[in-house]
Design a protein around this motif. Sequence first.
Motif, mmCIF file in Angstrom:
data_model
loop_
_atom_site.group_PDB
_atom_site.id
_atom_site.type_symbol
_atom_site.label_atom_id
_atom_site.label_comp_id
_atom_site.label_asym_id
_atom_site.label_seq_id
_atom_site.Cartn_x
_atom_site.Cartn_y
_atom_site.Cartn_z
ATOM 1 N N ARG A 287 -0.903 -7.869 9.545
ATOM 2 C CA ARG A 287 -1.383 -8.821 10.545
ATOM 3 C C ARG A 287 -0.237 -9.284 11.434
ATOM 4 N NH1 ARG A 287 -1.809 -14.331 11.307
ATOM 5 N NH2 ARG A 287 -3.612 -14.962 12.574
ATOM 6 N N LYS A 288 0.921 -9.528 10.838
ATOM 7 C CA LYS A 288 2.113 -9.941 11.577
ATOM 8 C C LYS A 288 3.118 -8.803 11.692
ATOM 9 C CE LYS A 288 1.503 -14.460 12.277
ATOM 10 N NZ LYS A 288 1.643 -15.104 13.596
ATOM 11 N N ALA A 289 3.425 -8.212 10.569
ATOM 12 C CA ALA A 289 4.437 -7.164 10.556
ATOM 13 C C ALA A 289 4.280 -6.332 9.294
ATOM 14 C CB ALA A 289 5.841 -7.772 10.620
ATOM 15 N N GLN A 290 4.917 -5.186 9.313
ATOM 16 C CA GLN A 290 5.019 -4.352 8.130
ATOM 17 C C GLN A 290 6.470 -3.924 7.968
ATOM 18 O OE1 GLN A 290 2.317 -1.098 9.059
ATOM 19 N NE2 GLN A 290 0.796 -1.886 7.610
ATOM 20 N N SER A 291 6.916 -3.891 6.715
ATOM 21 C CA SER A 291 8.205 -3.297 6.417
ATOM 22 C C SER A 291 7.969 -2.176 5.422
ATOM 23 C CB SER A 291 9.173 -4.344 5.859
ATOM 24 O OG SER A 291 10.512 -3.932 6.040
ATOM 25 N N PHE A 292 8.969 -1.318 5.229
ATOM 26 C CA PHE A 292 8.712 -0.079 4.510
ATOM 27 C C PHE A 292 9.825 0.207 3.514
ATOM 28 C CE2 PHE A 292 7.234 0.022 8.883
ATOM 29 C CZ PHE A 292 5.867 0.120 8.681
ATOM 30 N N LEU A 293 9.428 0.764 2.370
ATOM 31 C CA LEU A 293 10.367 1.089 1.312
ATOM 32 C C LEU A 293 10.409 2.591 1.081
ATOM 33 C CD1 LEU A 293 9.517 -1.635 -1.383
ATOM 34 C CD2 LEU A 293 10.898 -1.852 0.699
ATOM 35 N N SER A 294 11.594 3.052 0.717
ATOM 36 C CA SER A 294 11.800 4.459 0.395
ATOM 37 C C SER A 294 12.411 4.544 -1.002
ATOM 38 C CB SER A 294 12.732 5.103 1.428
ATOM 39 O OG SER A 294 12.863 6.496 1.191
ATOM 40 N N TRP A 295 11.882 5.432 -1.829
ATOM 41 C CA TRP A 295 12.360 5.579 -3.205
ATOM 42 C C TRP A 295 13.358 6.712 -3.298
ATOM 43 C CZ3 TRP A 295 12.506 9.346 -6.953
ATOM 44 C CH2 TRP A 295 12.669 8.954 -8.279
ATOM 45 N N LYS B 266 -2.672 6.266 7.722
ATOM 46 C CA LYS B 266 -3.674 5.215 7.906
ATOM 47 C C LYS B 266 -3.101 3.827 7.648
ATOM 48 C CE LYS B 266 -7.830 7.934 6.890
ATOM 49 N NZ LYS B 266 -9.023 8.060 6.003
ATOM 50 N N THR B 267 -2.170 3.707 6.697
ATOM 51 C CA THR B 267 -1.676 2.368 6.339
ATOM 52 C C THR B 267 -0.488 1.924 7.178
ATOM 53 O OG1 THR B 267 -0.276 3.299 4.586
ATOM 54 C CG2 THR B 267 -2.499 2.576 3.964
ATOM 55 N N VAL B 268 0.281 2.852 7.738
ATOM 56 C CA VAL B 268 1.411 2.491 8.604
ATOM 57 C C VAL B 268 0.872 2.263 10.014
ATOM 58 C CG1 VAL B 268 3.606 3.240 9.584
ATOM 59 C CG2 VAL B 268 3.053 3.796 7.205
ATOM 60 N N LYS B 269 1.061 1.047 10.532
ATOM 61 C CA LYS B 269 0.472 0.700 11.820
ATOM 62 C C LYS B 269 1.259 1.221 13.015
ATOM 63 C CE LYS B 269 -2.216 -3.392 10.600
ATOM 64 N NZ LYS B 269 -3.464 -2.889 11.175
ATOM 65 N N GLY B 270 2.557 1.447 12.861
ATOM 66 C CA GLY B 270 3.382 1.843 13.995
ATOM 67 C C GLY B 270 3.068 3.239 14.499
ATOM 68 N N SER B 271 3.383 3.469 15.772
ATOM 69 C CA SER B 271 3.102 4.750 16.417
ATOM 70 C C SER B 271 4.197 5.774 16.116
ATOM 71 C CB SER B 271 2.990 4.561 17.933
ATOM 72 O OG SER B 271 2.854 5.811 18.583
ATOM 73 N N PHE B 272 3.784 7.012 15.914
ATOM 74 C CA PHE B 272 4.701 8.135 15.739
ATOM 75 C C PHE B 272 4.682 9.045 16.966
ATOM 76 C CE2 PHE B 272 4.297 6.483 11.590
ATOM 77 C CZ PHE B 272 5.386 6.918 10.847
ATOM 78 N N ALA B 273 4.023 8.585 18.031
ATOM 79 C CA ALA B 273 3.913 9.378 19.255
ATOM 80 C C ALA B 273 5.216 9.311 20.056
ATOM 81 C CB ALA B 273 2.754 8.865 20.106
ATOM 82 N N PRO B 274 5.591 10.379 20.749
ATOM 83 C CA PRO B 274 6.796 10.359 21.593
ATOM 84 C C PRO B 274 6.769 9.181 22.562
ATOM 85 C CG PRO B 274 5.912 12.573 21.430
ATOM 86 C CD PRO B 274 4.895 11.674 20.779
ATOM 87 N N ALA C 221 0.854 -1.189 0.000
ATOM 88 C CA ALA C 221 0.000 0.000 0.000
ATOM 89 C C ALA C 221 0.889 1.239 0.000
ATOM 90 C CB ALA C 221 -0.923 0.016 1.222
ATOM 91 N N PRO C 222 0.374 2.364 -0.465
ATOM 92 C CA PRO C 222 1.128 3.606 -0.298
ATOM 93 C C PRO C 222 1.238 3.930 1.183
ATOM 94 C CG PRO C 222 -1.087 4.049 -1.116
ATOM 95 C CD PRO C 222 -0.900 2.569 -1.151
ATOM 96 N N MET D 196 5.003 -2.598 2.901
ATOM 97 C CA MET D 196 4.998 -3.995 2.469
ATOM 98 C C MET D 196 4.485 -4.853 3.624
ATOM 99 S SD MET D 196 6.029 -4.532 -0.642
ATOM 100 C CE MET D 196 7.237 -4.342 -1.938
ATOM 101 N N GLY D 197 3.490 -5.672 3.347
ATOM 102 C CA GLY D 197 2.902 -6.514 4.386
ATOM 103 C C GLY D 197 1.524 -6.008 4.763
ATOM 104 N N SER D 198 0.617 -6.951 5.013
ATOM 105 C CA SER D 198 -0.767 -6.579 5.319
ATOM 106 C C SER D 198 -0.920 -6.007 6.715
ATOM 107 C CB SER D 198 -1.672 -7.811 5.183
ATOM 108 O OG SER D 198 -1.343 -8.789 6.163
#
Length: 408
Positions: free
Chosen positions: A125-133, A71-79, A66-67, A121-123
């Motif tokens: 449910r278990k984990a997400q990884s991320f790509l940068s262009w 909304k699509t990144v599950k991890g927290s950006f909070a301090p 997903a882009p 990358m990744g739905s």
Amino acid sequence: MNKRQFYVSFLILSSIFIFSQCFRQSSIKDNTDIRGEQFAGSSSCISCHKQVYDTYASTGHFNTSAPATAKTVKGSFAPDHNTFSYTNGSHVIMESRDSGLFQVEYKGSALQAAHRFDIVMGSGRKAQSFLSWKDGKYYQLPLSYFVPVHSWANSPGFPPAYPKFDRIIPGTCFGCHSAAVGIRDVQMEGMRLSEEFEKNQLVYGIDCERCHGPAADHVVFHTSHPAEKNAMHITRIGGLKNQQRLDMCALCHSGLGTPQKSAFDYRPGDALSDYFFPDYTRPVRAAEVDVHGKQYQLFTASKCFVKSNNMNCSSCHNPHRNERDQLELLSRRCMNCHQQENHTFCKLKDANAAKLAANCIDCHMPVSPSGKITLLTDGQASPTPDSMRTHLITVYPEATRKILSRFR
């Protein structure tokens, strides 16, 4: 020719084939689908197949890329929930800025570099990884999000001592995490394949046409002939031979083989052997195969499969629905073969039949730790393995003891 020379030769041939098969100019201006005019795009399926489309939209396949957005990144950006520290004194902070989401490297308080989240990358449910262009390349970011522990974690295989931002992601990774990727150019650099990608030009997730084949002619025909109930100009999955149906899933669920053709060229009904070179490595026992990524090898080594004439992945899985945690529903599919009256039912005497029939899965396909995919969360001394449900269907005494203890 010794074994080393043999494998080097295969890798060279693989690169040549991938180069010849994958090279594509993706600056297609006259079509909305980057794959070409023979593809209609999944949105065209909705008018006739809305119910199927709506349920499929909740599956892991559909959401496997997903882009990157808030909304699509599950991890927290909070301090206090957005920092990972490395042993060399560096730390990476997940920051939400006006221009997007970033993994930002600091040494002490000094900013070193900021790398944008572009693709998830990744739905999730278990984990997400991320790509940068950057400059035509996609790079995997050093921090992934590990859902079971609700924490940012060092991406699998990345060093724990320092943040690594230079791991290039090849097109083969997109082959199982997207329906298409825009490739600008492909070059051979020595023995290495060098690809350049168009930024964020993807057909995200595994879409309808990835499994059902190009649908433009199908859509045109049925739009003009709405009364026709037979599916025309598209592959009928039910009409494929059993091995062809298995090969469709095995394309992405049989591990990383040495490719001889791009996975994006696959069409339903193609033979898997046309896309990967044979694996001549030392065979291992099925029980030694890692649970991550090789579901096909595990499943086809199971007695259930060996003794069946037509068992395949969809014997248990409805690919259009998210049924992953519905153990009782999946167990009812086991009952299609394992019935009390034909003596193929569970032989355990310590629990009643109704309870056994409601959960075959935890006994015979227990969740097992992966030896290949591990993630190190902040402050941990050793990484935590990702866990997946094994597809080697057999008897697991320890898992059975745990299940029986629940019945007491």
